[in-house]
Design an enzyme around this catalytic site. Sequence first.
Site, short mmCIF file in Angstrom:
data_model
loop_
_atom_site.label_atom_id
_atom_site.label_comp_id
_atom_site.label_asym_id
_atom_site.label_seq_id
_atom_site.Cartn_x
_atom_site.Cartn_y
_atom_site.Cartn_z
CB ALA A 138 -8.37 8.22 4.39
N GLY A 139 -11.08 8.56 6.08
CA GLY A 139 -12.20 9.46 6.33
C GLY A 139 -13.47 8.80 6.82
CE LYS A 173 -3.20 2.97 2.28
NZ LYS A 173 -3.64 3.51 3.58
#
Length: 236
Positions: free
Chosen positions: A168-169, A81
């Site tokens: 993310a988020g 990643k």
Amino acid sequence: MGTGGGSISLSTLGEALRASGTVLTTVSMRRVDPASGMGVFPVLREYGIEPLPNTAGCRTAAEALLTAQLGRDALETDWVKLEVVADDRTLLPDPVELLTAAEQLVADGFTVLPYTNDDPVLARRLAEVGCAAVMPLGSPIGTGLGIRNPDNIAMIVEEATVPVILDAGIGTASDASEAMELGCDGVLLASAVTGARDPVAMATAMRLAVEAGRLAFRAGRAPRRWYAQASSPPVV
């Protein structure tokens, strides 16, 4: 599900990973020592979850390349990643360094999964250089603000030639469901679980939300209308 973003015990982390249904989890190669045999690795072995090396914390393509190579040597995998962030305040991807790193890693034989902005053009370029997937952010890492620009995520999905993983988020289960309803192939999250009051329950909720969102995407949403339409036919 990732392994970062919180301070829960290793046993709770293991239970949450199992509840999430994940078979792969990101591990930051700059923050762990696989050779020690300690930390998260025994937990992953216990639950049969494969570690995915992560270049989290890297600021340049050169740093990311070195970190990925260390991860390949330590964990015997070509998968990585890719994270190359611009600064510590936003943790937003640096698009120039990210694209450079992706090109170099693909050339070096890696299977690259890049964390990127919600920019359809950059996502397209990452796919063109050979990345195996693109991982646009919903909002900055650790904010839990959900998907701030669903239109851009939908555009990335529409143009994608590789799988799209929202990264993310995500703050709660409805965010994960929204990502899947937009057509994403998966989500990656960590702090939404590790920061929850009950991490195992939240991991379970995330798994169910991903399943529900995917089913809804496949089923197809009913058209939106500006004006009301009677759900029953008029009587004549």
